[in-house]
Scaffold this motif. Structure first.
Motif, PDB file in Angstrom:
ATOM      1  N   ALA A   1       0.837  -1.202   0.000  1.00  0.00           N
ATOM      2  CA  ALA A   1       0.000   0.000   0.000  1.00  0.00           C
ATOM      3  C   ALA A   1       0.874   1.254   0.000  1.00  0.00           C
ATOM      4  CB  ALA A   1      -0.933  -0.009   1.199  1.00  0.00           C
ATOM      5  N   THR A   2       1.888   1.267   0.842  1.00  0.00           N
ATOM      6  CA  THR A   2       2.775   2.435   0.920  1.00  0.00           C
ATOM      7  C   THR A   2       3.461   2.670  -0.419  1.00  0.00           C
ATOM      8  OG1 THR A   2       3.103   2.135   3.281  1.00  0.00           O
ATOM      9  CG2 THR A   2       4.773   3.418   2.110  1.00  0.00           C
ATOM     10  N   LYS A   3       3.946   1.602  -1.037  1.00  0.00           N
ATOM     11  CA  LYS A   3       4.587   1.721  -2.346  1.00  0.00           C
ATOM     12  C   LYS A   3       3.619   2.326  -3.370  1.00  0.00           C
ATOM     13  CE  LYS A   3       5.477  -1.709  -5.401  1.00  0.00           C
ATOM     14  NZ  LYS A   3       5.960  -2.989  -5.883  1.00  0.00           N
ATOM     15  N   LEU A   4       2.385   1.862  -3.357  1.00  0.00           N
ATOM     16  CA  LEU A   4       1.395   2.347  -4.317  1.00  0.00           C
ATOM     17  C   LEU A   4       0.963   3.782  -4.008  1.00  0.00           C
ATOM     18  CD1 LEU A   4      -0.651  -0.939  -4.643  1.00  0.00           C
ATOM     19  CD2 LEU A   4       0.783   0.100  -6.418  1.00  0.00           C
ATOM     20  N   TYR A   5       0.852   4.126  -2.727  1.00  0.00           N
ATOM     21  CA  TYR A   5       0.549   5.525  -2.381  1.00  0.00           C
ATOM     22  C   TYR A   5       1.674   6.441  -2.867  1.00  0.00           C
ATOM     23  CZ  TYR A   5      -3.535   4.633   0.579  1.00  0.00           C
ATOM     24  OH  TYR A   5      -4.772   4.296   1.051  1.00  0.00           O
ATOM     25  N   ARG A   6       2.904   5.998  -2.725  1.00  0.00           N
ATOM     26  CA  ARG A   6       4.035   6.812  -3.211  1.00  0.00           C
ATOM     27  C   ARG A   6       3.948   7.007  -4.725  1.00  0.00           C
ATOM     28  NH1 ARG A   6       7.342   7.961   0.871  1.00  0.00           N
ATOM     29  NH2 ARG A   6       7.502   6.510   2.616  1.00  0.00           N
ATOM     30  N   LYS A   7       3.545   5.970  -5.444  1.00  0.00           N
ATOM     31  CA  LYS A   7       3.359   6.083  -6.898  1.00  0.00           C
ATOM     32  C   LYS A   7       2.224   7.067  -7.204  1.00  0.00           C
ATOM     33  CE  LYS A   7       3.938   4.885 -11.232  1.00  0.00           C
ATOM     34  NZ  LYS A   7       5.143   5.239 -11.977  1.00  0.00           N
TER      35      LYS A   7
ATOM     36  N   GLY B   1      -4.536  13.375   1.293  1.00  0.00           N
ATOM     37  CA  GLY B   1      -4.902  12.123   1.948  1.00  0.00           C
ATOM     38  C   GLY B   1      -3.831  11.060   1.797  1.00  0.00           C
ATOM     39  N   TYR B   2      -3.275  10.957   0.596  1.00  0.00           N
ATOM     40  CA  TYR B   2      -2.219   9.961   0.366  1.00  0.00           C
ATOM     41  C   TYR B   2      -1.011  10.255   1.245  1.00  0.00           C
ATOM     42  CZ  TYR B   2      -4.800   9.181  -4.059  1.00  0.00           C
ATOM     43  OH  TYR B   2      -5.754   8.939  -5.003  1.00  0.00           O
ATOM     44  N   MET B   3      -0.659  11.541   1.338  1.00  0.00           N
ATOM     45  CA  MET B   3       0.523  11.908   2.126  1.00  0.00           C
ATOM     46  C   MET B   3       0.330  11.608   3.603  1.00  0.00           C
ATOM     47  SD  MET B   3       1.897  15.342   0.317  1.00  0.00           S
ATOM     48  CE  MET B   3       2.932  15.218  -1.126  1.00  0.00           C
ATOM     49  N   VAL B   4      -0.854  11.925   4.112  1.00  0.00           N
ATOM     50  CA  VAL B   4      -1.124  11.612   5.515  1.00  0.00           C
ATOM     51  C   VAL B   4      -1.052  10.108   5.740  1.00  0.00           C
ATOM     52  CG1 VAL B   4      -2.937  11.609   7.282  1.00  0.00           C
ATOM     53  CG2 VAL B   4      -2.418  13.709   6.035  1.00  0.00           C
ATOM     54  N   THR B   5      -1.564   9.340   4.804  1.00  0.00           N
ATOM     55  CA  THR B   5      -1.578   7.884   4.946  1.00  0.00           C
ATOM     56  C   THR B   5      -0.175   7.296   5.041  1.00  0.00           C
ATOM     57  OG1 THR B   5      -3.685   7.765   3.790  1.00  0.00           O
ATOM     58  CG2 THR B   5      -2.422   5.743   3.909  1.00  0.00           C
ATOM     59  N   ILE B   6       0.775   7.874   4.324  1.00  0.00           N
ATOM     60  CA  ILE B   6       2.145   7.336   4.402  1.00  0.00           C
ATOM     61  C   ILE B   6       2.967   8.008   5.503  1.00  0.00           C
ATOM     62  CG2 ILE B   6       2.168   6.591   1.991  1.00  0.00           C
ATOM     63  CD1 ILE B   6       4.138   8.985   1.483  1.00  0.00           C
ATOM     64  N   GLY B   7       2.341   8.886   6.279  1.00  0.00           N
ATOM     65  CA  GLY B   7       3.018   9.465   7.430  1.00  0.00           C
ATOM     66  C   GLY B   7       3.515  10.887   7.275  1.00  0.00           C
ATOM     67  N   ASP B   8       3.287  11.503   6.121  1.00  0.00           N
ATOM     68  CA  ASP B   8       3.707  12.891   5.919  1.00  0.00           C
ATOM     69  C   ASP B   8       2.519  13.804   6.244  1.00  0.00           C
ATOM     70  OD1 ASP B   8       4.996  15.201   5.259  1.00  0.00           O
ATOM     71  OD2 ASP B   8       5.566  14.567   3.232  1.00  0.00           O
ATOM     72  N   THR B   9       2.189  13.828   7.534  1.00  0.00           N
ATOM     73  CA  THR B   9       0.960  14.483   7.993  1.00  0.00           C
ATOM     74  C   THR B   9       0.955  15.985   7.730  1.00  0.00           C
ATOM     75  OG1 THR B   9       0.671  12.757   9.639  1.00  0.00           O
ATOM     76  CG2 THR B   9      -0.555  14.797   9.977  1.00  0.00           C
ATOM     77  N   ALA B  10       2.026  16.661   8.067  1.00  0.00           N
ATOM     78  CA  ALA B  10       2.051  18.122   7.914  1.00  0.00           C
ATOM     79  C   ALA B  10       1.849  18.522   6.455  1.00  0.00           C
ATOM     80  CB  ALA B  10       3.355  18.687   8.446  1.00  0.00           C
TER      81      ALA B  10
END
Length: 109
Positions: A19-25, A49-58
């Protein structure tokens, strides 16, 4: 977009690494699209939303704020903003936005 949807499916299935790999894509492709359309509020909301999901909340919350500023009347942007706040652990901020999006006609299904 499709990459984000695929990433979400993997996340729901418990495959966090994929999931993380695909969110980064999805983020990479979204950033490319942003170069062509800087004023696409829905794109910004999805990227947030994608950024928050992979941990880049700010960064994710910043993009959602930009999306809301660009399209304050968009129920889809409003819903995505609420969804992103929920992902960021800010439920008390998320619920009013999601309720307002539903009140304004965002589809319940």
């Amino acid at each position: 977009g499709a990459w984000g949807d695929l990433a979400s499916a993997h996340q729901l299935a418990g495959n966090k690494a994929e999931a993380t790999k695909l969110y980064r894509k999805a983020i990479e492709l979204g950033e490319e699209a942003r170069k062509l359309s800087r004023q696409d509020a829905l794109l910004l909301a999805h990227l947030g939303g994608y950024m928050v999901t992979i941990g880049d909340t700010a960064a994710g919350l910043n993009l959602v704020r930009q999306a809301q500023a660009l399209a304050p009347q968009s129920v889809e942007v409003l819903f995505r903003a609420g969804e992103t706040l929920e992902l960021a652990g800010r439920r008390s901020d998320a619920i009013p936005l999601i309720n307002e999006a539903l009140r304004r006609g965002f589809p319940r299904s």
